[in-house]
Write a protein that holds these residues in place. Structure first.
Motif, PDB file in Angstrom:
ATOM      1  N   ASN A  52      -3.236  -2.187   9.566  1.00 17.87           N
ATOM      2  CA  ASN A  52      -4.097  -3.198   8.946  1.00 17.87           C
ATOM      3  C   ASN A  52      -4.835  -4.024  10.002  1.00 17.87           C
ATOM      4  O   ASN A  52      -6.013  -4.363   9.824  1.00 17.87           O
ATOM      5  CB  ASN A  52      -3.269  -4.123   8.049  1.00 17.87           C
ATOM      6  CG  ASN A  52      -2.707  -3.400   6.844  1.00 17.87           C
ATOM      7  OD1 ASN A  52      -3.208  -2.347   6.451  1.00 17.87           O
ATOM      8  ND2 ASN A  52      -1.662  -3.948   6.250  1.00 17.87           N
ATOM      9  N   GLU A  62       2.461  -0.400   9.060  1.00 19.54           N
ATOM     10  CA  GLU A  62       1.426  -0.892   8.143  1.00 19.54           C
ATOM     11  C   GLU A  62       0.723  -2.112   8.718  1.00 19.54           C
ATOM     12  O   GLU A  62      -0.496  -2.254   8.611  1.00 19.54           O
ATOM     13  CB  GLU A  62       2.043  -1.221   6.782  1.00 19.54           C
ATOM     14  CG  GLU A  62       2.383  -0.017   5.944  1.00 19.54           C
ATOM     15  CD  GLU A  62       1.170   0.846   5.668  1.00 19.54           C
ATOM     16  OE1 GLU A  62       0.268   0.396   4.932  1.00 19.54           O
ATOM     17  OE2 GLU A  62       1.118   1.971   6.193  1.00 19.54           O
ATOM     18  N   THR A 119       0.816  -1.223   0.000  1.00 19.47           N
ATOM     19  CA  THR A 119       0.000   0.000   0.000  1.00 19.47           C
ATOM     20  C   THR A 119       0.848   1.270   0.000  1.00 19.47           C
ATOM     21  O   THR A 119       0.306   2.372  -0.045  1.00 19.47           O
ATOM     22  CB  THR A 119      -0.916   0.035   1.241  1.00 19.47           C
ATOM     23  OG1 THR A 119      -0.123  -0.063   2.422  1.00 19.47           O
ATOM     24  CG2 THR A 119      -1.917  -1.110   1.208  1.00 19.47           C
TER      25      THR A 119
END
Length: 372
Positions: free
Chosen positions: A189, A185, A154
């Motif tokens: 998430n 990240e 991402t």
């Protein structure tokens, strides 16, 4: 089920308060035997609830501030630990995707700032919580390319692309700060993927006193670009759908593709926003680097001698950056054409309304008052 390392199991309670989403933290909170009803309604939990609301409000603004904790600060540690599940309940009660993304991002960024200062051994063991098998040495970390892709997918900056990394027997080399950034990240998430939680109706009702301020702050944040007052004469309410989408995504902390970031920046500069205005937009970006961002914005603004204009609608479509086109989009070929068209209609309507409005002399003659 995430792997729980010995280091995580032995983490001090003050550290569990810094990383309340790890399995050991939730296990510790469960061992305290605090029922949901007690967390929601007990007067003894007032401080934890207020801190939970504060976490959400700080997330809306972009930065969750963690208190400095000592091992002996048992009450502060308890408040911080219990504030996390309550903040998740509040986010779930609001159930707004924009808020969910901003909250998850803010929690993850706060953790990243802390993780950057930890020893490599801590980071290596901490990463096992996210099923990452990594090796470390004095120069950084080595991680399997599958883990790297899972966490870096991402991140839009070119330096994160696997083709720009050296691959050695299936492993990717990253610096300590880069490893902490990838862990961010994973944290984001995990938190975002676990929200919203199911909140019983009676619990939602009990949370109402804490939700009003959050909803107001959220509305103000989401409508920052709705009336054009923040940027003087810039009529942000007249932006084309593609730019509105890009701005909202940026404000929600989503990494835009380079082509979309360029299109948004060049558009905003052309309609009158300053470099500093646009820099303020990018502060919520997960990869915000002030020096790099300012260079890029100033470059687009013409610091290099070239003034860049936003791409046409056809180019936006080619790069997949055309979002939710409306009736006005059908009549223009460029985002600036959309803006000029909407601005023309607004000015025309303003003139019509001005012409229709009764004068003070007319009011005095008729004894009537203008509509309020």
């Amino acid at each position: 089920m995430p792997h729980v390392s010995n280091l995580i199991k032995d983490m001090e309670h003050k550290d569990l308060a810094l990383y309340p989403y790890v399995s050991e933290a939730s296990g510790y909170v469960a061992s305290l035997d605090f029922s949901l009803d007690r967390l929601i309604s007990s007067r003894a939990m007032d401080s934890a609830r207020l801190r939970g609301k504060e976490r959400v409000l700080q997330a809306i603004e972009g930065d969750i501030l963690k208190p400095g904790l000592m091992s002996s600060d048992d009450r502060k540690i308890l408040i911080e630990l219990l504030s996390y599940p309550f903040s998740r309940i509040l986010v779930s009660c609001v159930d707004d995707s924009f808020l969910t993304r901003r909250y998850a991002l803010a929690e993850a960024v706060s953790s990243y700032k802390s993780l950057k200062g930890r020893e490599p051994a801590f980071l290596r063991e901490f990463s096992l919580e996210f099923d990452i098998q990594a090796q470390s040495d004095d120069s950084g970390f080595r991680m399997h390319f599958t883990d790297y892709i899972r966490l870096a997918s991402t991140l839009k900056a070119s330096e994160w692309k696997l083709v720009n990394r050296k691959l050695d027997h299936g492993y990717v080399k990253v610096s300590k700060d880069e490893f902490a950034r990838l862990l961010q990240e994973g944290i984001k998430n995990r938190i975002e993927g676990s929200l919203p939680v199911s909140v019983p109706e009676d619990i939602q009702h009990a949370c109402e006193p804490y939700l009003e301020e959050i909803k107001t702050a959220l509305h103000e944040r989401k409508s920052t670009f709705g009336d054009g007052t923040e940027f003087g004469t810039v009529e942000s309410g007249l932006f084309p759908p593609c730019v509105i989408y890009a701005v909202s995504q940026t404000q929600a902390g989503v990494n835009l593709a380079h082509s979309m970031r360029f299109a948004m920046t060049s558009f905003l500069l052309t309609v009158g926003m300053s470099v500093d205005d646009i820099m303020n937009l990018f502060t919520t970006s997960p990869d915000f680097d002030e020096e790099k961002a300012r260079y890029q914005v100033e470059h687009i603004a013409g610091a290099s001698g070239t003034n860049y204009k936003p791409p046409s609608c056809s180019t936006m479509k080619t790069y997949g950056n055309c979002y939710a086109p409306d009736e006005h989009c059908k009549k223009v070929k460029h985002p600036l054409g959309y803006y000029r068209r909407k601005l023309w209609f607004k000015n025309r309507d303003a003139q019509k309304n001005k012409a229709k409005a009764p004068s003070k002399t007319d009011d005095a003659k008729t004894g009537s008052k203008p509509d309020s």
